[in-house]
Design a protein around this motif. Structure first.
Motif, PDB file in Angstrom:
ATOM      1  N   VAL A 228       0.833  -1.201   0.000  1.00  0.00           N
ATOM      2  CA  VAL A 228       0.000   0.000   0.000  1.00  0.00           C
ATOM      3  C   VAL A 228       0.871   1.256   0.000  1.00  0.00           C
ATOM      4  O   VAL A 228       0.597   2.223  -0.716  1.00  0.00           O
ATOM      5  CB  VAL A 228      -0.950  -0.016   1.221  1.00  0.00           C
ATOM      6  N   LEU A 232       0.757   4.044  -3.005  1.00  0.00           N
ATOM      7  CA  LEU A 232       0.470   5.470  -2.798  1.00  0.00           C
ATOM      8  C   LEU A 232       1.639   6.330  -3.280  1.00  0.00           C
ATOM      9  O   LEU A 232       1.446   7.406  -3.859  1.00  0.00           O
ATOM     10  CB  LEU A 232       0.185   5.742  -1.326  1.00  0.00           C
ATOM     11  N   LEU A 244      -7.489   2.153  -4.124  1.00  0.00           N
ATOM     12  CA  LEU A 244      -6.301   1.335  -3.887  1.00  0.00           C
ATOM     13  C   LEU A 244      -6.561  -0.126  -4.215  1.00  0.00           C
ATOM     14  O   LEU A 244      -5.780  -0.787  -4.904  1.00  0.00           O
ATOM     15  CB  LEU A 244      -5.879   1.455  -2.421  1.00  0.00           C
TER      16      LEU A 244
END
Length: 307
Positions: A228, A232, A244
């Protein structure tokens, strides 16, 4: 002799008679032993269906030595010296001296552990001293009680997973300290003296917690959390959990679980941090406490000059 311990010759005869196809009862009759003695001997010392007399003799000798040690023989001088030295080292860490001595005795005992009477004899102290130390060790979850198979007394022992349990207890406390310190740093501001101190504390205990848990790269949530952060960073803009999940090809719950893991353990994303953005988005930012105000100003000035 009949009724005594089996000798190596007895065991070789058992192996030969088994090879001839004799039953346990007949072998017992020829040896002058109960059938149960023969059946127990064969069951205890067989591998892949084959009874091994040499291995059986060696194992019997090992068991006899363990029984002699547990039944009251004084440990050799070198063992007593190690126990005393190791207990002194534990006492230097803050453990009461008598508790350290009891713990070290249990640490160096055979698998069956020791009774209170054993500890009194080995340490040459009063039963009350042993009882008090056992209570302290139990409160720290370092010692377990087990019934004594040979009597009505209890035996005390150190289980194989004692270090894991003690480690996990400390890890949880360190993790909570890290989160609280990070929250305090954000409250006071990273540019204040209090905020900077709390930030350093949060980084220290956060890193310690992650190292002690040994689970950051082993848990699925740990892997996902790093993914993650990378996503990002690669996107270069705030994303919602659903965005996401869609970009990574994950179910929504998986993305939300990874984000929650980072919120619970901020060190997972270090040197970055997550904050909530507009419209339910998640924003990835550099942790302000990683750089001093002077360092940030110098980098901003350099970036402006390059532009």
């Amino acid at each position: 002799m009949p009724g005594g311990r089996l000798t190596l010759e007895d065991r070789r005869r058992i192996a030969g008679w088994l090879a001839d196809g004799l039953g346990y009862a007949e072998i017992g009759r020829r040896l002058g032993r109960p059938t149960s003695t023969v059946s127990r001997e064969v069951a205890r010392n067989s591998a892949s269906g084959e009874y091994r007399p040499a291995h059986a003799q060696e194992a019997a000798g090992h068991r006899a030595r363990r029984r002699r040690r547990a039944s009251g023989g004084e440990p050799p001088e070198v063992v007593r010296g190690f126990v005393a030295e190791f207990a002194a080292l534990l006492a230097a860490t803050g453990l009461p001296r008598m508790t350290a001595r009891v713990f070290t005795c249990l640490l160096t005992a055979e698998g069956g552990g020791l009774t209170s009477a054993d500890l009194v004899r080995l340490l040459r102290v009063s039963p009350a001293s042993v009882s008090k130390s056992i209570g302290a060790l139990e409160a720290m979850d370092l010692v377990a009680r087990r019934p004594d198979p040979g009597g009505r007394r209890e035996r005390y022992r150190i289980d194989d997973d004692v270090w894991l349990r003690a480690w996990q207890a400390d890890t949880g406390a360190h993790g909570r300290l890290a989160v609280a310190a990070q929250q305090g740093s954000e409250l006071f501001g990273p540019d204040t003296a209090a905020g900077a101190r709390l930030a350093r504390m949060g980084r220290f205990f956060g890193g310690l917690s992650e190292q002690m848990s040994g689970s950051t790269v082993a848990e699925a949530a740990g892997y996902d959390a790093l993914t993650v952060v990378a996503a990002l960073g690669h996107a270069g803009r705030p994303l919602t959990p659903d965005e996401l999940a869609a970009a990574l090809g994950w179910p929504g719950e998986r993305a939300r679980a990874a984000l929650e893991a980072i919120r619970q353990r901020p060190a997972l994303a270090d040197p970055f941090a997550l904050r909530d953005g507009e419209s339910g988005t998640v924003v990835l930012t550099p942790r302000p406490d990683r750089l001093s105000p002077v360092q940030r100003a110098a980098l901003e000035k350099r970036s402006a000059g390059l532009a």
